[in-house]
Write a protein that holds these residues in place. Sequence first.
Motif, PDB file in Angstrom:
ATOM      1  N   ILE A 127      37.489  33.675  43.655  1.00  0.00           N
ATOM      2  CA  ILE A 127      37.229  35.101  43.462  1.00  0.00           C
ATOM      3  C   ILE A 127      36.021  35.309  42.553  1.00  0.00           C
ATOM      4  N   LEU A 128      35.900  34.484  41.523  1.00  0.00           N
ATOM      5  CA  LEU A 128      34.764  34.601  40.614  1.00  0.00           C
ATOM      6  C   LEU A 128      33.445  34.341  41.334  1.00  0.00           C
ATOM      7  N   THR A 129      33.459  33.448  42.300  1.00  0.00           N
ATOM      8  CA  THR A 129      32.213  33.062  42.956  1.00  0.00           C
ATOM      9  C   THR A 129      31.869  33.911  44.175  1.00  0.00           C
ATOM     10  N   ARG A 130      32.889  34.581  44.790  1.00  0.00           N
ATOM     11  CA  ARG A 130      32.542  35.362  45.983  1.00  0.00           C
ATOM     12  C   ARG A 130      33.360  36.636  46.165  1.00  0.00           C
ATOM     13  N   GLY A 131      34.217  36.965  45.214  1.00  0.00           N
ATOM     14  CA  GLY A 131      35.009  38.184  45.304  1.00  0.00           C
ATOM     15  C   GLY A 131      36.367  37.944  45.930  1.00  0.00           C
ATOM     16  N   GLY A 132      37.239  38.936  45.797  1.00  0.00           N
ATOM     17  CA  GLY A 132      38.593  38.839  46.325  1.00  0.00           C
ATOM     18  C   GLY A 132      39.575  39.443  45.344  1.00  0.00           C
ATOM     19  N   VAL A 133      40.829  39.491  45.747  1.00  0.00           N
ATOM     20  CA  VAL A 133      41.885  39.982  44.864  1.00  0.00           C
ATOM     21  C   VAL A 133      43.046  38.999  44.913  1.00  0.00           C
ATOM     22  N   PHE A 134      43.572  38.665  43.737  1.00  0.00           N
ATOM     23  CA  PHE A 134      44.679  37.720  43.576  1.00  0.00           C
ATOM     24  C   PHE A 134      45.903  38.506  43.139  1.00  0.00           C
ATOM     25  N   LEU A 135      47.020  38.303  43.836  1.00  0.00           N
ATOM     26  CA  LEU A 135      48.256  39.004  43.494  1.00  0.00           C
ATOM     27  C   LEU A 135      49.391  38.003  43.322  1.00  0.00           C
ATOM     28  N   TYR A 136      50.067  38.092  42.191  1.00  0.00           N
ATOM     29  CA  TYR A 136      51.326  37.367  41.991  1.00  0.00           C
ATOM     30  C   TYR A 136      52.307  38.395  41.434  1.00  0.00           C
ATOM     31  N   PRO A 137      52.921  39.184  42.326  1.00  0.00           N
ATOM     32  CA  PRO A 137      53.687  40.354  41.895  1.00  0.00           C
ATOM     33  C   PRO A 137      55.138  40.053  41.526  1.00  0.00           C
ATOM     34  N   TRP A 138      55.761  41.071  40.961  1.00  0.00           N
ATOM     35  CA  TRP A 138      57.212  41.053  40.764  1.00  0.00           C
ATOM     36  C   TRP A 138      57.880  40.908  42.126  1.00  0.00           C
ATOM     37  N   ASP A 171      48.961  44.510  35.609  1.00  0.00           N
ATOM     38  CA  ASP A 171      50.265  44.014  36.052  1.00  0.00           C
ATOM     39  C   ASP A 171      50.815  44.902  37.167  1.00  0.00           C
ATOM     40  N   GLY A 172      49.937  45.699  37.752  1.00  0.00           N
ATOM     41  CA  GLY A 172      50.332  46.681  38.752  1.00  0.00           C
ATOM     42  C   GLY A 172      50.320  48.083  38.182  1.00  0.00           C
ATOM     43  N   VAL A 188      54.660  37.938  33.366  1.00  0.00           N
ATOM     44  CA  VAL A 188      54.035  39.200  33.752  1.00  0.00           C
ATOM     45  C   VAL A 188      53.605  39.117  35.216  1.00  0.00           C
ATOM     46  N   ALA A 189      53.649  40.255  35.905  1.00  0.00           N
ATOM     47  CA  ALA A 189      53.054  40.340  37.237  1.00  0.00           C
ATOM     48  C   ALA A 189      51.535  40.386  37.079  1.00  0.00           C
ATOM     49  N   VAL A 190      50.811  39.911  38.077  1.00  0.00           N
ATOM     50  CA  VAL A 190      49.351  39.828  37.967  1.00  0.00           C
ATOM     51  C   VAL A 190      48.684  40.339  39.242  1.00  0.00           C
ATOM     52  N   VAL A 191      47.724  41.244  39.050  1.00  0.00           N
ATOM     53  CA  VAL A 191      46.818  41.679  40.115  1.00  0.00           C
ATOM     54  C   VAL A 191      45.425  41.659  39.501  1.00  0.00           C
ATOM     55  N   LEU A 192      44.547  40.794  39.988  1.00  0.00           N
ATOM     56  CA  LEU A 192      43.216  40.703  39.385  1.00  0.00           C
ATOM     57  C   LEU A 192      42.160  40.371  40.427  1.00  0.00           C
ATOM     58  N   GLY A 193      40.920  40.710  40.085  1.00  0.00           N
ATOM     59  CA  GLY A 193      39.808  40.396  40.973  1.00  0.00           C
ATOM     60  C   GLY A 193      38.862  41.561  41.148  1.00  0.00           C
ATOM     61  N   SER A 194      38.383  41.749  42.374  1.00  0.00           N
ATOM     62  CA  SER A 194      37.408  42.796  42.671  1.00  0.00           C
ATOM     63  C   SER A 194      37.935  44.162  42.247  1.00  0.00           C
TER      64      SER A 194
END
Length: 209
Positions: A127-138, A171-172, A188-194
């Motif tokens: 994601i750092l090199t080309r974009g995107g979104v990472f999700l590890y949700p509840w 975290d959402g 914690v839940a995680v949503v990160l990226g673009s």
Amino acid sequence: IGTIFSVLRKVGHARGVTEEDFLQPGRQQAGAGYCVYGPQSTLVLTLGNGVALFTLDRETGSWVLTQDGARIPEDTREFAINMSNLRHWAPPVRRYIDECLAGREGARGKDFNMRWVASMVADVHRILTRGGVFLYPWDRREPDKPGKLRLMYEANPMAFIVEQAGGRATDGRRRILDIVPTRLHERVAVVLGSSNEVRRVTEYHQQAG
């Protein structure tokens, strides 16, 4: 595949280190980074003034600056999530992923690709090199746990890096770096990226109440 680290300043001037010295919100990190291992070893580092990438020169044993000021694109057509858990997610996450899967025929009007390495370091590095979104949700299998990833030594350092590269991390509902930890191994839940995609997922959670 990788190693994540976070650097905090000690609280107060008393000798020794206590648990309280670590229970600081992520926005107070002095630095954060990760190493990703493979055909080449890369160190990604932020000290709060942008993100730099270093590559290990195996002959000299030194780290060579190979990119400074890394930036994550605001928009993306890629998402990273463990699709095998789809049936366990909350409605806002299901809504977002369903829209991505619907592609150009759906509400978003564009096709998305899914990438999932099952390694936070590898997924965030992409994601750092080309974009995107990472999700590890509840998910509802363990409803009393807000998420799977650890706030202090997984989510916080990665959120710091992502924000310093122009992305977002929540975290959402809340900015991850504003969460005040109450214990060392807090999850914690995680949503990160673009930025625009993280904003959309966060808005879906807020709309759900």
